[in-house]
Design an enzyme around this catalytic site. Structure first.
Site, PDB file in Angstrom:
ATOM      1  N   LYS A  22       0.832  -1.201   0.000  1.00 34.76           N
ATOM      2  CA  LYS A  22       0.000   0.000   0.000  1.00 34.76           C
ATOM      3  C   LYS A  22       0.869   1.254   0.000  1.00 34.76           C
ATOM      4  CE  LYS A  22      -2.750   2.708   3.292  1.00 34.76           C
ATOM      5  NZ  LYS A  22      -1.674   3.666   3.655  1.00 34.76           N
ATOM      6  N   ASN A  23       1.858   1.312   0.887  1.00 34.40           N
ATOM      7  CA  ASN A  23       2.638   2.538   1.052  1.00 34.40           C
ATOM      8  C   ASN A  23       3.526   2.842  -0.147  1.00 34.40           C
ATOM      9  OD1 ASN A  23       1.554   3.160   3.581  1.00 34.40           O
ATOM     10  ND2 ASN A  23       3.075   1.947   4.671  1.00 34.40           N
ATOM     11  N   ARG A  93      -4.191  10.519   3.128  1.00 33.55           N
ATOM     12  CA  ARG A  93      -2.881  11.052   3.481  1.00 33.55           C
ATOM     13  C   ARG A  93      -1.948  11.002   2.280  1.00 33.55           C
ATOM     14  NH1 ARG A  93       1.990   8.753   6.060  1.00 33.55           N
ATOM     15  NH2 ARG A  93       0.922   6.759   6.098  1.00 33.55           N
ATOM     16  N   CYS A 117      -5.845   8.340   8.346  1.00 38.18           N
ATOM     17  CA  CYS A 117      -6.107   7.968   9.744  1.00 38.18           C
ATOM     18  C   CYS A 117      -5.687   9.079  10.697  1.00 38.18           C
ATOM     19  CB  CYS A 117      -5.341   6.695  10.100  1.00 38.18           C
ATOM     20  SG  CYS A 117      -5.870   5.253   9.175  1.00 38.18           S
ATOM     21  N   ARG A 122       0.356  15.311  11.867  1.00 38.73           N
ATOM     22  CA  ARG A 122       1.209  14.804  10.791  1.00 38.73           C
ATOM     23  C   ARG A 122       1.459  15.958   9.830  1.00 38.73           C
ATOM     24  NH1 ARG A 122      -0.503   8.541  10.174  1.00 38.73           N
ATOM     25  NH2 ARG A 122      -1.346   9.065   8.188  1.00 38.73           N
ATOM     26  N   PRO A 123       2.286  16.916  10.256  1.00 36.14           N
ATOM     27  CA  PRO A 123       2.476  18.125   9.453  1.00 36.14           C
ATOM     28  C   PRO A 123       3.241  17.837   8.172  1.00 36.14           C
ATOM     29  CG  PRO A 123       4.046  18.090  11.266  1.00 36.14           C
ATOM     30  CD  PRO A 123       3.127  16.921  11.468  1.00 36.14           C
ATOM     31  N   ILE A 124       3.098  18.753   7.215  1.00 37.69           N
ATOM     32  CA  ILE A 124       3.834  18.604   5.957  1.00 37.69           C
ATOM     33  C   ILE A 124       4.918  19.671   5.855  1.00 37.69           C
ATOM     34  CG2 ILE A 124       1.913  17.488   4.751  1.00 37.69           C
ATOM     35  CD1 ILE A 124       1.378  20.219   3.386  1.00 37.69           C
ATOM     36  N   ASP A 125       5.364  20.174   6.992  1.00 41.15           N
ATOM     37  CA  ASP A 125       6.362  21.246   6.964  1.00 41.15           C
ATOM     38  C   ASP A 125       7.675  20.792   6.323  1.00 41.15           C
ATOM     39  OD1 ASP A 125       6.462  19.660   9.418  1.00 41.15           O
ATOM     40  OD2 ASP A 125       8.116  20.944  10.023  1.00 41.15           O
ATOM     41  N   GLN A 126       8.067  19.526   6.519  1.00 45.65           N
ATOM     42  CA  GLN A 126       9.311  19.057   5.911  1.00 45.65           C
ATOM     43  C   GLN A 126       9.164  18.904   4.398  1.00 45.65           C
ATOM     44  OE1 GLN A 126      12.327  18.681   7.842  1.00 45.65           O
ATOM     45  NE2 GLN A 126      10.871  19.887   9.052  1.00 45.65           N
ATOM     46  N   ASP A 305       3.558   0.967  12.072  1.00 44.58           N
ATOM     47  CA  ASP A 305       2.352   0.404  11.473  1.00 44.58           C
ATOM     48  C   ASP A 305       2.080  -1.025  11.934  1.00 44.58           C
ATOM     49  OD1 ASP A 305       1.665   2.676  10.147  1.00 44.58           O
ATOM     50  OD2 ASP A 305       2.175   1.965   8.139  1.00 44.58           O
ATOM     51  N   ARG A 397      -9.029   0.203   3.659  1.00 45.23           N
ATOM     52  CA  ARG A 397      -8.098   1.152   3.051  1.00 45.23           C
ATOM     53  C   ARG A 397      -6.770   0.490   2.734  1.00 45.23           C
ATOM     54  NH1 ARG A 397      -6.081   4.860   6.463  1.00 45.23           N
ATOM     55  NH2 ARG A 397      -4.828   5.412   4.674  1.00 45.23           N
TER      56      ARG A 397
END
Length: 426
Positions: A22-23, A93, A117, A122-126, A305, A397
């Site tokens: 999946k990932n 996500r 989930c 779970r920021p996207i700053d990076q 996970d 999912r």
């Protein structure tokens, strides 16, 4: 809404085949947008996240065809917009990978803030830090992230933390940037390597994936290819944990044993017998499991996970086990559901202490998120009586044909409407 109805107590025996990762799939599907030709992606898992990612591409103008149950053919040459459809993207996500892919393709991407989930912040700053280093600027408006650049130029990027999403997103944006991009403190997960391998198959020039320094030498064109996604290490680990907990003897096929090493090591510590083959593992479990302490870590450490699934297995182990969660803030939300089965677990911040009990008792529970749902299945397989699991859309999912696969190895599991399930459960 449908539920899973599971009667516990059955030993698990036979064989189960693991689907594509999946990932990896949720990054490789957006990556196809960078191609100048048609791509054929094999070993695709038949899960809702993949269906939604494919639909996003379709709505953007790509031609997407399901060749068979596990193969997608995508023609990205007809994509006519840099805007990912809001309603589809906001619930996933993995939709943030369209930022890197569209930025690389058009030098402009407009994508909803990611969903998925609820595991805490779970920021996207990076991700944005990486895009800015490559020469892009961004604005946030109405839940959408608008990233654009006049030109993308290679840069030296040091990630403040090990993050799979940012590592992969920066790789996507940098693949066609001018010059060389160096990503330091990069994530090393197998799906990071798989994305790099896919891009390299298309003609990208990426080195170091699987280490903490990745170098991306930008190229001007990427060609259409046929590519097969790696097996899903988390799906494999979930079945391994289920056999360990419920007892049995199962051969888990279509795996890369090296990707499972951290999971295998802990199951061996718990008293499970594991035999490794070229592309399979055999899991044999008899009697009580031993206590075990686990700390989740970025790869090659124990994957976050797999944390809920292993916790479910430890609920009936001998002695007291401790699990330390070092990746996500809200990973222990599932604990209250496990307690419904009679599990004895106390949580203090990022530490869960599990006191093994003699047995679990069937209960009605819900899947708070994808991996929590897998933990509920494992607990129900061990419990005395018949349990029902609600909110199974989270489970679907990330797990293909979960009812059919568990039933094939002897589990008493079925899918039922809410009305029918309520009558049967006891």
């Amino acid at each position: 809404m449908d539920k899973f109805v599971i009667t516990g107590g059955n030993r698990l025996t036979g064989e189960v085949k693991i689907s594509g990762a999946k990932n990896a799939a949720v990054a490789i599907i957006p990556a196809v947008a960078l191609s100048d030709g048609i791509c054929r992606i094999e070993n695709i898992p038949n899960i809702t996240d993949v269906t939604k990612m494919s639909e996003i591409l379709r709505e953007m103008g790509a031609k997407v065809k399901l060749v068979n149950r596990s193969t997608l053919e995508i023609d990205p040459t007809t994509i006519g917009t840099c805007v990912a459809p809001y309603e589809l993207a906001r619930g996933l996500r993995g939709s943030y990978y369209f930022m890197g892919a569209l930025l690389g393709k058009f030098k402009h991407a407009v994508v909803a803030m990611p969903g998925g989930c609820d595991l805490g912040v779970r920021p996207i700053d990076q991700h944005l830090k990486g895009f800015m280093a490559l020469g892009a600027a961004y604005t946030l408006d109405g839940g959408m992230v608008d990233v654009q650049a006049a030109q993308l130029k290679g840069a030296h990027i040091y990630l403040d933390m090990v993050t799979v999403g940012a590592t992969m997103n920066i790789m996507l944006a940098a693949a066609k940037a001018e010059g060389t991009t160096v990503i330091e403190n990069a994530a090393k997960e197998p799906h990071v390597v798989d994305l790099a391998n896919f891009l390299n198959t298309m003609g990208a020039d990426i080195h170091g994936a699987g280490t903490d320094v990745i170098k991306v030498h930008g190229v001007s064109k990427l060609k259409g290819v046929t590519y097969s996604i790696i097996p899903d290490q988390i799906e494999a680990g979930t079945y391994m944990a289920a056999v360990a907990a419920a007892g049995g003897d199962v051969v888990i096929q279509n795996v890369i044993p090296k990707h499972l090493e951290s999971i295998t090591a802990k199951l061996l510590e718990m008293g499970v017998t594991i035999e490794e083959y070229d592309d399979a593992v055999r899991v044999i479990s008899d009697g009580k499991l031993n206590k075990c302490n686990i700390k989740t870590m970025p790869h090659p450490g124990f994957p976050t996970d797999m944390q809920p699934q292993i916790a479910a297995a430890l609920t009936t182990a001998n002695g007291t086990s401790m699990i330390t969660e070092s990746v996500f803030d809200n990973r222990f939300r599932y604990v209250e559901e496990l307690k419904r089965f009679g599990a004895q677990i106390s949580v203090d911040g990022k530490l869960a202490v599990i006191q093994g009990v003699d047995h679990l008792t069937a209960a009605p529970v819900k899947a708070n998120d994808l991996r929590a749902g897998a933990a509920m299945i494992i607990a129900a397989l061990c419990a005395r009586g018949t349990s029902q699991i609600d909110e199974i859309q989270h489970i679907e999912r990330g797990y293909e044909n979960v009812v059919e696969k568990f039933a094939a190895i002897g589990a008493d599991i079925r899918r039922a409407s809410a009305e029918n399930a309520a009558v049967k459960v006891g």
